[in-house]
Write a protein that holds these residues in place. Structure first.
Motif, PDB file in Angstrom:
ATOM      1  N   CYS A   1      90.840 -26.842 -14.314  1.00  0.00           N
ATOM      2  CA  CYS A   1      90.568 -26.515 -15.705  1.00  0.00           C
ATOM      3  C   CYS A   1      89.144 -25.971 -15.832  1.00  0.00           C
ATOM      4  O   CYS A   1      88.361 -26.003 -14.888  1.00  0.00           O
ATOM      5  N   PHE A   2      88.833 -25.475 -17.002  1.00  0.00           N
ATOM      6  CA  PHE A   2      87.504 -24.964 -17.301  1.00  0.00           C
ATOM      7  C   PHE A   2      86.834 -25.915 -18.280  1.00  0.00           C
ATOM      8  O   PHE A   2      87.432 -26.313 -19.274  1.00  0.00           O
ATOM      9  N   ARG A   3      85.597 -26.247 -17.992  1.00  0.00           N
ATOM     10  CA  ARG A   3      84.816 -27.115 -18.861  1.00  0.00           C
ATOM     11  C   ARG A   3      83.456 -26.478 -19.103  1.00  0.00           C
ATOM     12  O   ARG A   3      82.974 -25.679 -18.302  1.00  0.00           O
ATOM     13  N   GLU A   4      82.815 -26.880 -20.199  1.00  0.00           N
ATOM     14  CA  GLU A   4      81.542 -26.283 -20.597  1.00  0.00           C
ATOM     15  C   GLU A   4      80.449 -27.343 -20.652  1.00  0.00           C
ATOM     16  O   GLU A   4      80.678 -28.469 -21.073  1.00  0.00           O
ATOM     17  N   ARG A   5      79.276 -26.940 -20.207  1.00  0.00           N
ATOM     18  CA  ARG A   5      78.088 -27.785 -20.322  1.00  0.00           C
ATOM     19  C   ARG A   5      76.891 -26.860 -20.429  1.00  0.00           C
ATOM     20  O   ARG A   5      76.637 -26.041 -19.549  1.00  0.00           O
ATOM     21  N   LYS A   6      76.158 -26.984 -21.525  1.00  0.00           N
ATOM     22  CA  LYS A   6      74.956 -26.191 -21.773  1.00  0.00           C
ATOM     23  C   LYS A   6      75.208 -24.693 -21.625  1.00  0.00           C
ATOM     24  O   LYS A   6      74.530 -24.001 -20.861  1.00  0.00           O
ATOM     25  N   GLU A   7      76.213 -24.183 -22.321  1.00  0.00           N
ATOM     26  CA  GLU A   7      76.569 -22.763 -22.361  1.00  0.00           C
ATOM     27  C   GLU A   7      77.111 -22.216 -21.045  1.00  0.00           C
ATOM     28  O   GLU A   7      77.370 -21.037 -20.925  1.00  0.00           O
ATOM     29  N   ARG A   8      77.277 -23.050 -20.037  1.00  0.00           N
ATOM     30  CA  ARG A   8      77.824 -22.605 -18.760  1.00  0.00           C
ATOM     31  C   ARG A   8      79.253 -23.127 -18.627  1.00  0.00           C
ATOM     32  O   ARG A   8      79.556 -24.242 -19.042  1.00  0.00           O
ATOM     33  N   VAL A   9      80.102 -22.310 -18.015  1.00  0.00           N
ATOM     34  CA  VAL A   9      81.509 -22.666 -17.848  1.00  0.00           C
ATOM     35  C   VAL A   9      81.750 -23.020 -16.386  1.00  0.00           C
ATOM     36  O   VAL A   9      81.382 -22.259 -15.482  1.00  0.00           O
ATOM     37  N   TYR A  10      82.371 -24.177 -16.162  1.00  0.00           N
ATOM     38  CA  TYR A  10      82.630 -24.682 -14.823  1.00  0.00           C
ATOM     39  C   TYR A  10      84.133 -24.747 -14.570  1.00  0.00           C
ATOM     40  O   TYR A  10      84.912 -25.093 -15.461  1.00  0.00           O
ATOM     41  N   TYR A  11      84.510 -24.431 -13.350  1.00  0.00           N
ATOM     42  CA  TYR A  11      85.894 -24.494 -12.883  1.00  0.00           C
ATOM     43  C   TYR A  11      85.996 -25.746 -12.031  1.00  0.00           C
ATOM     44  O   TYR A  11      85.351 -25.850 -10.985  1.00  0.00           O
ATOM     45  N   VAL A  12      86.802 -26.702 -12.475  1.00  0.00           N
ATOM     46  CA  VAL A  12      86.795 -28.008 -11.825  1.00  0.00           C
ATOM     47  C   VAL A  12      88.218 -28.561 -11.731  1.00  0.00           C
ATOM     48  O   VAL A  12      89.046 -28.341 -12.615  1.00  0.00           O
ATOM     49  N   SER A  13      88.463 -29.283 -10.666  1.00  0.00           N
ATOM     50  CA  SER A  13      89.733 -29.970 -10.476  1.00  0.00           C
ATOM     51  C   SER A  13      89.826 -31.108 -11.488  1.00  0.00           C
ATOM     52  O   SER A  13      88.828 -31.782 -11.772  1.00  0.00           O
ATOM     53  N   GLU A  14      91.018 -31.328 -12.026  1.00  0.00           N
ATOM     54  CA  GLU A  14      91.176 -32.422 -12.992  1.00  0.00           C
ATOM     55  C   GLU A  14      90.909 -33.770 -12.338  1.00  0.00           C
ATOM     56  O   GLU A  14      90.421 -34.685 -12.986  1.00  0.00           O
ATOM     57  N   ARG A  15      91.207 -33.876 -11.055  1.00  0.00           N
ATOM     58  CA  ARG A  15      90.930 -35.123 -10.340  1.00  0.00           C
ATOM     59  C   ARG A  15      89.423 -35.400 -10.284  1.00  0.00           C
ATOM     60  O   ARG A  15      88.971 -36.510 -10.539  1.00  0.00           O
ATOM     61  N   ILE A  16      88.635 -34.371  -9.974  1.00  0.00           N
ATOM     62  CA  ILE A  16      87.177 -34.511  -9.936  1.00  0.00           C
ATOM     63  C   ILE A  16      86.635 -34.755 -11.346  1.00  0.00           C
ATOM     64  O   ILE A  16      85.689 -35.525 -11.535  1.00  0.00           O
ATOM     65  N   LEU A  17      87.242 -34.118 -12.335  1.00  0.00           N
ATOM     66  CA  LEU A  17      86.812 -34.294 -13.722  1.00  0.00           C
ATOM     67  C   LEU A  17      86.957 -35.738 -14.170  1.00  0.00           C
ATOM     68  O   LEU A  17      86.067 -36.288 -14.836  1.00  0.00           O
ATOM     69  N   HIS A  18      88.053 -36.380 -13.786  1.00  0.00           N
ATOM     70  CA  HIS A  18      88.243 -37.791 -14.137  1.00  0.00           C
ATOM     71  C   HIS A  18      87.189 -38.668 -13.466  1.00  0.00           C
ATOM     72  O   HIS A  18      86.711 -39.642 -14.057  1.00  0.00           O
ATOM     73  N   LEU A  19      86.826 -38.336 -12.237  1.00  0.00           N
ATOM     74  CA  LEU A  19      85.772 -39.090 -11.557  1.00  0.00           C
ATOM     75  C   LEU A  19      84.408 -38.853 -12.218  1.00  0.00           C
ATOM     76  O   LEU A  19      83.590 -39.763 -12.311  1.00  0.00           O
ATOM     77  N   ALA A  20      84.180 -37.635 -12.691  1.00  0.00           N
ATOM     78  CA  ALA A  20      82.897 -37.306 -13.329  1.00  0.00           C
ATOM     79  C   ALA A  20      82.745 -37.994 -14.672  1.00  0.00           C
ATOM     80  O   ALA A  20      81.615 -38.198 -15.140  1.00  0.00           O
ATOM     81  N   GLU A  21      83.839 -38.356 -15.312  1.00  0.00           N
ATOM     82  CA  GLU A  21      83.766 -39.041 -16.600  1.00  0.00           C
ATOM     83  C   GLU A  21      83.149 -40.429 -16.477  1.00  0.00           C
ATOM     84  O   GLU A  21      82.696 -40.994 -17.467  1.00  0.00           O
ATOM     85  N   THR A  22      83.113 -40.981 -15.267  1.00  0.00           N
ATOM     86  CA  THR A  22      82.506 -42.294 -15.073  1.00  0.00           C
ATOM     87  C   THR A  22      80.979 -42.223 -15.033  1.00  0.00           C
ATOM     88  O   THR A  22      80.317 -43.247 -15.106  1.00  0.00           O
ATOM     89  N   VAL A  23      80.436 -41.005 -14.921  1.00  0.00           N
ATOM     90  CA  VAL A  23      78.992 -40.811 -14.884  1.00  0.00           C
ATOM     91  C   VAL A  23      78.498 -40.541 -16.302  1.00  0.00           C
ATOM     92  O   VAL A  23      79.110 -39.774 -17.046  1.00  0.00           O
ATOM     93  N   ALA A  24      77.398 -41.154 -16.672  1.00  0.00           N
ATOM     94  CA  ALA A  24      76.836 -40.938 -18.006  1.00  0.00           C
ATOM     95  C   ALA A  24      76.444 -39.464 -18.175  1.00  0.00           C
ATOM     96  O   ALA A  24      75.934 -38.848 -17.231  1.00  0.00           O
TER      97      ALA A  24
END
Length: 180
Positions: A36-59
């Protein structure tokens, strides 16, 4: 990292479809999982949903990014692709330009592609179409916009511009030397 709004998603997909056409859906549903595509500070990132779920545990204040940066939104609201997206766009590109070895270095210095440096071009490439620029050994060098169609290239002057430069792998070196 937040989900892209509907209007921003449309801008990203329009830009990607300029280079890979209907193959955009192949970027999302891949054999190794859903991306999927996600945004942070005007930048668009291409990330696996599996990695995205792991990243949600980080503040959020401790997370710099997750995934590969595909581009950024300008202050005017346009989307610009970064060269980091090249390795994902190249396999799915509909239109490609191959450079002669003598023209590769000029392209990597940020110059447009001239007819004299053109090795091959995909048949039926329309004018102003997004193209991926490759070496004769099929190594992705960057991407640009076709300045002429395939038919116009056959009859063009050797010094005529065939492809407008947009991004290349040499940007890493040029941006690094600018910081020194």
């Amino acid at each position: 990292m937040k989900q892209l709004s509907e209007s921003r998603t449309k801008l990203v997909f329009e830009k990607l479809s300029k280079y890979i056409g209907s193959n955009v859906k192949l970027l999302i549903d891949r054999p190794d999982g859903t991306y999927c595509f996600r945004e942070r500070k005007e930048r668009v990132y291409y990330v696996s949903e599996r990695i995205l779920h792991l990243a949600e545990t980080v503040a959020p204040e401790h997370l710099v990014c997750a995934g590969t940066c595909f581009g950024k939104f300008t202050k005017a609201g346009r989307f610009h692709l970064h060269v980091t997206a090249l390795s994902y766009l190249a396999p799915y590109a509909q239109y490609k330009i191959w450079l002669k070895p003598s023209a590769e270095q000029q392209f990597l210095y940020g110059h447009n592609v001239l007819k004299s440096g053109l090795g091959r071009i995909t048949e039926n490439t329309p004018r102003y179409q997004g193209v991926v620029v490759l070496s004769m050994s099929d190594l992705p060098l960057g991407f640009g916009t076709a300045a002429r169609s395939t038919a116009e290239c056959k009859h063009a002057d050797p010094m005529a511009i065939i492809c407008f430069h947009q991004a290349d792998v040499g940007e890493y070196i040029r941006s690094e030397s600018a910081l020194i």
